[in-house]
Design a protein around this motif. Sequence first.
Motif: not given
Length: 309
Positions: A267-272
């Motif tokens: 799971l990535r949030l804003d690419g992180e």
Amino acid sequence: MSEHVKPTDTADPLAGGDRTDAATEAFVTHRNLLFTVAYEMLGSAADAEDVLQETWLRWTGVDLDTVRDQRAYLVRVTTRQALGRLRTLRRRKEAYVGPWLPEPLLTAPDVAEDVELADNLSMAMLLVLETLAPTERAVFVLREVFDLDYDEIAEAVDKSPAAVRQIAHRARAHVAARRPRGTVSPAETRGALQAFHQAIETGDLQRLLDILAPDVVFLGDGGGLAQAALEPIVGADRVAPLAAGLSRFGAASLQSTQVNAYPALVLRLDGEVDTVMAMRIDDGLITGLYAVRNPEKLSRMERETALRR
């Protein structure tokens, strides 16, 4: 030692050039093997790197002319360093906030092709190895994963070959009683993961209930640095709503990738990278879900880690 730091960076500048080059070449040749040994024993890439650094420092002081088998010698030093580190790590885990999970590694497809190595690298198996005493874990790893003979293992753990045989027998029985009930191929895991992934993305609670075992266990590792459940969550009726909730992350992307030689979700949030979720499968159902959120454990998810036997 970071993969970007060459062993020569820590070599003794007063040492002879040819001798230093020979030591470096031997260490580099076996580096991926040594890292794999240390990681299998520790479940922590960061600690495995520290063990390799310690092994290298000892290796630079060895007279290579006295070493008959460089691979065996390096494995022995690595094992001894990892054993010391494992005892320290166990004390750290006692103060750890919430469940402790192994550090996930992004692995190349070729690692999964070595079925035996892949099986022992899986998150589920590493958690089983966590239940062994330090020496039992070392003996099991060296014998069952790396197929060392009892004499070699005896030197590494400072026991007699007869004692090592007894320890190996005890460790095998312990692991057999706790490991997944049957060998699960990456293809089977991939199928279960795809069904799980689709159910999450659609928020289909019933579909999740269909693929989760009734007694499924969810473990979340935030290490006190990221929000995570502080206790195991048990039961499909409790885990399914939690998993379905992942679809509510607006700016999130959920991707399938190869973690510890098995398919897993990232799971990535804003690419992180925010969460790495691995699973355990028994009899076609998901019996374990392992979500690593501690940011200190996610750095190895940006590049593949080379592992070998």
